[in-house]
Scaffold this active site. Sequence first.
Site, short mmCIF file in Angstrom:
data_model
loop_
_atom_site.label_atom_id
_atom_site.label_comp_id
_atom_site.label_asym_id
_atom_site.label_seq_id
_atom_site.Cartn_x
_atom_site.Cartn_y
_atom_site.Cartn_z
N SER A 124 0.84 -1.20 0.00
CA SER A 124 0.00 0.00 0.00
C SER A 124 0.87 1.24 0.00
O SER A 124 2.10 1.17 0.03
CB SER A 124 -0.91 -0.01 1.22
N LYS A 125 0.20 2.35 -0.01
CA LYS A 125 0.83 3.65 -0.11
C LYS A 125 1.88 3.89 0.99
O LYS A 125 2.90 4.52 0.76
CB LYS A 125 -0.29 4.69 0.01
N ARG A 126 1.58 3.42 2.19
CA ARG A 126 2.43 3.73 3.33
C ARG A 126 3.64 2.81 3.47
O ARG A 126 4.50 3.06 4.29
CB ARG A 126 1.62 3.69 4.63
#
Length: 436
Positions: A209-211
């Site tokens: 994911s993005k994080r």
Amino acid sequence: MSVRVRFAPSPTGYLHVGGARTALFNWLYARKHGGKMVLRIEDTDAARNTEAARSAILDGLRWLGIDWDEGPDVGGDVGPYFQSQRQEIYDRHLQQLEAAGRIYTEDTGAVRFRFSREPITVHDLVCGDVTFAATEEPDMTIRRPDGSYIFHFVNVVDDLEMGITHVIRGEDHLSNTWKHIDLFNALGQSAPTYAHIPLLLNPGGSKMSKRDEGAAIANYQEEGYLPEAVFNYLCLLGWTPRAEQEKLDRETLVALFDASEIHSSNARFDLSKCQWLNAQYLRALSDEALFAVARPFLVHAELQIEDEAMATAAVASVKEKVSLLSEFPEWVHYFFKDDSPYESDVVSKLRSKPENASLLETAAETLEAVDEWTEASIQSAIAAAAEKEEVKVGALMPLLRGALSGQMRGPGVTTIAFLLGREKTHQRILQAVSLI
Ligand code: GLU
């Protein structure tokens, strides 16, 4: 039929590593087949559609060396390349669907697409034939009451209008591809060839994911990866080039690329492997080329570069020790600054024996007496000091290293002394003596 592929990102404010890999596989396919790479920005979500969000993606692609033949900044015959500017084109295709009797408008104003309700098979280059049974889903809304179009419709219209022959994209889109094929057919066209590439998973097995660390391409740039190393690494995520080694340059990757070899199972993302590969790329650079890419990181760390030749040699002296450009300052700062503090282990080492002071003083004297300041003469002077003091050279070296660099590890002691020069070498040894 000449190949036309596209990368169709939605601007999110950053280029995700998974998106970059999708772009890369498209690019490889275009270059391999002498085709065209189209960049289309899917910016129908007005809230997210900012200039900054768009440029994050373009900058990331450019940094990786993924260029496009048509799209933002370069233009092309089938633009505009921003979905936000293609309203008329969508309206026209909506009319065509209407003429074909494939849409109806609801009381709310939403326009729905009448599914064919037949089984649909996707002939996918990566996933093989995937057949979807006749759907029982309600007909799909393709235009909202406010007049905006939904993703599936504009995506298909654009692929059609832009003459896209191969759609290479993330596997998360496979489950909707039957809807796209249904739309193509309703518009009287056959669908492009699809290749759905596997998702990227974290080392732990969850979807990236993005994080997650390593998710945003901009971070690679900031941390001092070379674009060619990241490019190379991304190619290995879901594809195993038929080659003896994993470090492969762009031309070789293009020559070897074969979409049918893309794995159908998910790919494990491993930042440490990307780092390892980066280290290989750094080591393969000439001293001058290495200095050129390391320089911004030295400047960022506020190291003053006065003597380019010395700075080049200083960076080269630790070439084998770093894997990221951002690590250079911590390895070489003492070549540029006189007031770098000693590491605490160095202080303990210097103070471990009272006689260390006289050992270093003797070394300062023999080094002072050297005629010509070369690594060989420095080496002999150190050996002479050790002999005078009746210790092994191996006992003197770590003290000198600590005195000259303030560090326990680094390039060879004679290299450090040579690059620092006679005067600084002398000063730093005496400074260590006074510390003891
Ligand atoms: N904008 C879509 C995405 O970013 C594009 C999907 C496609 O490549 O068809 O996922």
